[in-house]
Design a protein around this motif. Structure first.
Motif, short mmCIF file in Angstrom:
data_model
loop_
_atom_site.label_atom_id
_atom_site.label_comp_id
_atom_site.label_asym_id
_atom_site.label_seq_id
_atom_site.Cartn_x
_atom_site.Cartn_y
_atom_site.Cartn_z
N SER A 5 49.46 -21.90 8.86
CA SER A 5 49.01 -23.66 8.72
C SER A 5 49.74 -24.67 9.12
O SER A 5 49.71 -25.83 9.35
N THR A 6 51.34 -24.23 8.39
CA THR A 6 52.03 -24.99 9.10
C THR A 6 53.31 -24.43 9.59
O THR A 6 53.39 -23.24 10.08
N ASN B 160 44.60 -29.98 8.61
CA ASN B 160 44.44 -28.12 9.30
C ASN B 160 45.35 -27.18 8.12
O ASN B 160 43.96 -26.22 8.03
N ARG C 89 47.86 -34.50 8.64
CA ARG C 89 47.51 -33.51 9.39
C ARG C 89 47.73 -32.06 9.45
O ARG C 89 47.01 -31.60 9.14
N ARG D 140 41.31 -26.85 5.93
CA ARG D 140 40.05 -26.28 7.30
C ARG D 140 40.17 -24.36 7.26
O ARG D 140 39.33 -23.95 6.93
N ARG D 141 41.37 -23.94 6.90
CA ARG D 141 41.88 -22.20 6.75
C ARG D 141 40.84 -22.52 5.04
O ARG D 141 41.00 -21.11 5.49
#
Length: 334
Positions: free
Chosen positions: A241-242, A274, A270, A277-278
């Motif tokens: 995710s990063t 993200n 941001r 959400r994951r």
């Protein structure tokens, strides 16, 4: 033992490259400087000057390295000095000077990358062939040239293998054995680098503390093996995710540190959105959803490591107090 001397020894133990450069600096003074004095005493002024320049060309970069200079640059300077100096000695002293090529080629393999050391070795051997007084017979030329090439080859293989093993050991020493995330030792090194880079460039860098919510409940309900699997899954989620430039470290237990360079408050928000959400989609323990909280702080100019961590930790505490599963950015006035 005097404190200063003890600190020097600790630094040498921790930094293999610096210790090698230091050894050559000492050798230059102990082994080569007496030859310079002997040349001057025998009236061989040109050879004495060359030896003296070699000493300066080794000691100077060694001091530069100790003062925090680039170790690759310092090693390359010493290796080039070694090679040019040995070739000059061959030109001045003939076959007597050829023997200095052997320690030179061996030394270079420890100081610089094996590929560069191999190139210098081939160049030195080739240039030696142009010296009319370097060999007393064709047989000696063949013998010495062959042994120089073999020494260079063995040194290249040994240096390459040693570098690979050292790199693998350093990688193992910097990883958390359970999750594969970087450990606290690696974190301290990376944070120090980020602090120095920020002071030079002023580019934003964000430190975030992440904590799995109600992790103890997972261990109590589903067992420690389930908790371990959850930690590994979380680390993999963070990595996916990063950005590749963001570095994740296991700080302790279920708490992690995420270091994000070139990231300000908006970028941190941001990134967490993200990640969140994951986590909502994929993070489970025993079929139950697991969430995470994050406290983040953007580094201020001139701020210390401890103050930076304290602000991020305080932000994480507020995230926990305000209901968890959220990001809190520290925006207190400096």
């Amino acid at each position: 033992m005097p404190p200063l001397f003890a600190r020097l020894l600790v630094r040498l133990r921790k930094d293999f490259r610096l210790s090698i450069i230091t050894v050559f600096g000492v050798c230059a003074v102990v082994a080569i400087a007496p030859f310079a004095a002997l040349r001057f005493a025998q009236g061989q002024w040109l050879a004495g000057v060359v030896d003296a320049l070699i000493v300066l060309g080794i000691v100077g970069p060694s001091i530069y390295a100790w003062r925090g200079g680039n170790l690759d640059r310092a090693g390359l300077c010493i290796a080039v000095t070694n090679t040019i100096g040995a070739l000059l000695i061959v030109a001045l002293l003939g076959r007597t000077g050829v023997y200095w090529l052997f320690p030179t080629l061996l030394a270079n393999s420890f100081l610089i990358r094996p590929g560069i050391a191999g190139s210098l070795a081939l160049g030195a051997v080739a240039l030696t062939q142009l010296q009319p007084d370097a060999f007393e017979s064709p047989g000696q030329r063949l013998t010495v040239t062959t042994t120089l090439l073999l020494v260079s080859l063995f040194a290249f293989i040994f240096a390459k293998r040693t570098a690979m093993q050292r790199s693998a050991l350093e990688e193992i020493a910097s990883l958390d054995p359970l999750t594969g995330a970087r450990n606290r030792r690696a974190m301290e090194e990376e944070v120090a680098i980020a602090l120095n880079a920020h002071q030079r460039t002023g580019r934003p860098v964000t430190l975030a503390l992440l904590d799995l919510d109600h992790f103890k409940r997972v261990n109590d309900r589903h067992g420690h093996e389930a908790g371990d699997r959850l930690l590994c899954t979380f680390v993999e989620l963070v990595r996916r995710s990063t950005r590749a430039t963001d570095r994740l470290f296991r700080f302790g237990g279920e708490e992690f540190v995420l270091l994000m360079e070139h990231t300000d408050e908006i970028g941190a928000m941001r990134a967490f959105a993200n990640l969140q959400r994951r986590i909502h989609e994929d993070l489970r323990a025993g079929g139950e959803p697991v969430t995470a909280s994050m406290g983040a702080a953007v580094l201020r100019h001139g701020e210390s490591r401890d103050a930076w961590f304290a602000r991020a930790d305080a932000a994480l505490y507020r995230a926990k107090q305000n209901g968890r599963d959220r990001l809190v950015l520290d925006e207190t006035a400096p």
